[in-house]
Design a protein around this motif. Sequence first.
Motif: not given
Length: 138
Positions: A116-123
Motif C-alpha cells: 500500500p505504501n510502495a511505488k510499485g511491486i515486481v514479483i
Amino acid sequence: MKKLIIINGPNLNLLGKREPEIYGNQTFKDYFESLKHHFEGIELEYYQSNIEGELINKLHEIGFSYNGIILNAGAYTHTSIGIGDAIASIKTPVIEVHISNTYSREEFRHKSFIAPNAKGIVIGFGLQSYELAIRSLL
C-alpha cells in the motif's frame, strides 16, 4: 548520479543455498556484483538484515536522502505493520520486490503490508526482479 539501495530481509542472506528450486543457485553477493557492473552510472548499495528493527532503522536512515529503495522484506512483507509504516513515513520511493511469485505460494504470502505504501511491486522474475525494479526507478 542516482543513489539507490537494495535492502533484503530475513533469510535472503542464504540465497544460493536456500531452496534452490524456488530461489536459484546464485548467491546475492555474486548477483549484486553483476548489477553494479550493469548499472555503472548509478551509485548502488546493498544492505541485508534478518532483524525487523534493523530494517526499519535503515529505512529511516536513508529514506530522505536516496533516490530509490528496492526492498525485499522477505517474510516480513506479510507480517510487519512496522515496516509498512516506516515506508509510509519516508520520502524516498520504494519498490517492493520478490524473487518468487508469492501468489503461487501459501495463502499467507498473498498479503503485503508494504504494497500500500510502495511505488510499485515486481514479483516472480527470479533475481531479475531486482534489475526490473532498478530500471523502474531510473
